[in-house]
Scaffold this motif. Structure first.
Motif, PDB file in Angstrom:
ATOM      1  N   LEU A 180       0.860  -1.055  -0.264  1.00 13.82           N
ATOM      2  CA  LEU A 180      -0.067   0.200  -0.128  1.00 13.82           C
ATOM      3  C   LEU A 180       0.992   1.489  -0.157  1.00 13.82           C
ATOM      4  N   GLY A 181       2.350   0.878  -0.412  1.00 15.19           N
ATOM      5  CA  GLY A 181       2.862   2.489  -0.234  1.00 15.19           C
ATOM      6  C   GLY A 181       3.301   2.957   0.842  1.00 15.19           C
ATOM      7  N   ILE A 182       4.218   4.167   0.517  1.00 11.35           N
ATOM      8  CA  ILE A 182       4.485   4.323   1.955  1.00 11.35           C
ATOM      9  C   ILE A 182       4.114   5.465   2.721  1.00 11.35           C
ATOM     10  N   TRP A 183       3.328   5.036   3.808  1.00 11.97           N
ATOM     11  CA  TRP A 183       2.783   6.778   4.333  1.00 11.97           C
ATOM     12  C   TRP A 183       3.793   6.968   5.344  1.00 11.97           C
ATOM     13  N   GLU A 184       3.507   8.536   4.753  1.00  9.42           N
ATOM     14  CA  GLU A 184       4.537   9.426   5.954  1.00  9.42           C
ATOM     15  C   GLU A 184       3.411   9.998   7.015  1.00  9.42           C
ATOM     16  N   PRO A 185       3.921   9.830   7.972  1.00 13.58           N
ATOM     17  CA  PRO A 185       3.192  11.019   8.663  1.00 13.58           C
ATOM     18  C   PRO A 185       3.022  12.006   9.366  1.00 13.58           C
ATOM     19  N   LYS A 186       4.836  12.678   9.039  1.00 16.31           N
ATOM     20  CA  LYS A 186       4.856  14.296   9.383  1.00 16.31           C
ATOM     21  C   LYS A 186       4.216  15.108   8.249  1.00 16.31           C
ATOM     22  N   SER A 187       3.740  14.326   7.180  1.00 14.81           N
ATOM     23  CA  SER A 187       2.780  15.392   5.761  1.00 14.81           C
ATOM     24  C   SER A 187       1.759  14.951   5.617  1.00 14.81           C
ATOM     25  N   ARG A 188       1.437  13.214   5.968  1.00 18.45           N
ATOM     26  CA  ARG A 188      -0.003  12.662   5.866  1.00 18.45           C
ATOM     27  C   ARG A 188       0.006  12.663   4.515  1.00 18.45           C
ATOM     28  N   THR A 189       1.470  12.008   3.856  1.00 16.44           N
ATOM     29  CA  THR A 189       1.117  11.682   2.357  1.00 16.44           C
ATOM     30  C   THR A 189       1.498   9.935   2.062  1.00 16.44           C
ATOM     31  N   LEU A 190       0.370   9.636   0.790  1.00 15.54           N
ATOM     32  CA  LEU A 190       0.709   8.353   1.210  1.00 15.54           C
ATOM     33  C   LEU A 190       2.144   8.013   0.026  1.00 15.54           C
ATOM     34  N   ARG A 191       2.900   7.678  -0.425  1.00 18.71           N
ATOM     35  CA  ARG A 191       4.312   7.883  -1.440  1.00 18.71           C
ATOM     36  C   ARG A 191       4.263   6.120  -2.140  1.00 18.71           C
ATOM     37  N   GLN A 192       4.415   6.706  -3.027  1.00 20.36           N
ATOM     38  CA  GLN A 192       4.391   5.606  -4.123  1.00 20.36           C
ATOM     39  C   GLN A 192       6.035   4.853  -3.826  1.00 20.36           C
ATOM     40  N   THR A 193       6.075   3.013  -3.542  1.00 17.01           N
ATOM     41  CA  THR A 193       7.186   2.629  -4.005  1.00 17.01           C
ATOM     42  C   THR A 193       7.931   1.106  -5.188  1.00 17.01           C
ATOM     43  N   SER A 194       8.371   2.067  -5.853  1.00 14.07           N
ATOM     44  CA  SER A 194       8.370   1.384  -7.216  1.00 14.07           C
ATOM     45  C   SER A 194       9.301   1.093  -7.659  1.00 14.07           C
TER      46      SER A 194
END
Length: 302
Positions: A180-194
């Motif tokens: 489900l990708g990378i959840w970055e809690p500081k910026s509250r963004t969901l990032r791709q991992t590919s």
């Protein structure tokens, strides 16, 4: 939460996670402990960060592990498995059957990781091989009995063909690895991992659909931490993946040079203030290379 800190997974019983300090970045790498009747560790982190994982086990009071369960054998998820197997000699190490042989003989895994992560290898320790009789392969639908709960195995090959997810039926928690990708809690963004060399867009989208079908209460990211699940999260990651691959496809068509494409996405990263410039640049380079390899594989026309 700082590197080495241990916290319970919210709204769960006897589930914990530690910030493993991966790449010396806070809130990037997490390792999970299921403190069941038969305790299990989900993922291990990079071998160089093993003392933080040992610290979580000591802090929770786990003297013996029954299972060590890498979601996949990329070394940021399985690099510490051999060291943990040495510390807990009664533990069985279980991962997808495609990846299991690489825990016994990690030589090809080391070579592939060095090629994939490039300069980031400085943050790794080489993994220790594990005796073959202590490693078991998993397939989709397998169940792992922890005594007071069961983990059900779901194959999730889009990020890597040897990736699985573990569904804890006790608290309805799904350990998703990188599916489900990378959840970055500081910026509250969901990032791709590919990452290279086995990322596959359509299979990755199918993995998200598997998560939608499971519909857990909580998802536990390898990067980073637990998060309440809802369908919007899955929808967001499908959008992130499709837009990411399309952006690279278009930039390749525009520039006609893969190194120029990689440089473009490195220069335009939005994560430098969160992860630091070094890690943000490394992350963009890794994920861009993975998509370029995927586009080569499908012929740029899927």
């Amino acid at each position: 939460m700082a590197i080495g800190d241990v916290e319970p997974v919210p709204d769960s019983a006897d589930l914990y996670y530690v910030d493993s300090g991966m790449y010396e970045v806070e809130k990037y790498g997490s390792v999970y402990l299921v403190d069941a009747e038969k305790p299990a560790l989900v993922d291990t982190g990079i071998a160089a960060d093993r003392e933080h994982v040992f610290g979580m086990l000591d802090e929770v009071g786990v003297d013996d592990l029954a299972y060590i369960l890498p979601t996949h054998v990329h070394l940021d998820h399985a690099g510490g498995a051999g060291y943990l197997a040495e510390r807990y000699p009664d533990a069985t190490v279980m991962t997808h059957e495609i990846g299991a042989p690489h825990l016994v003989d990690p030589s090809r895994l080391i070579e592939g990781t060095k090629a994939a992560v490039e300069d980031q290898w400085q943050f790794y320790d080489e993994p220790h091989p594990i005796d073959e009789d202590r490693v078991e392969g998993l397939t989709d639908g397998d169940e792992i009995d922890l005594g007071d709960r069961t983990l059900t195995v779901h194959h999730a090959p889009g990020h890597a063909p040897h990736q699985v997810m573990f569904h804890d039926d006790g608290d309805d928690v799904l350990f998703v690895g990188d599916a489900l990708g990378i959840w970055e809690p500081k910026s509250r963004t969901l990032r791709q991992t590919s990452p290279p060399s086995q990322f596959h867009l359509q299979k990755a989208l199918d993995d998200v659909r598997t998560i939608e079908d499971i519909d857990p209460e909580t998802v536990c990211f390898g990067h980073f931490g637990p998060k309440p699940y809802d369908s919007d999260l899955a929808g967001e990651y499908k959008r992130v993946l499709v837009e990411w691959v399309e952006a690279i496809r278009q930039k390749r068509a525009e520039l006609g040079d893969d190194e120029a494409v990689i440089d473009h996405f490195v220069e335009h990263t939005q994560m430098a203030e969160v992860w630091g410039e070094r890690k943000a640049h490394d992350e963009e380079r890794l994920n861009t290379r993975g998509v370029l390899g995927y586009l080569d594989y499908i012929g740029d026309d899927e």
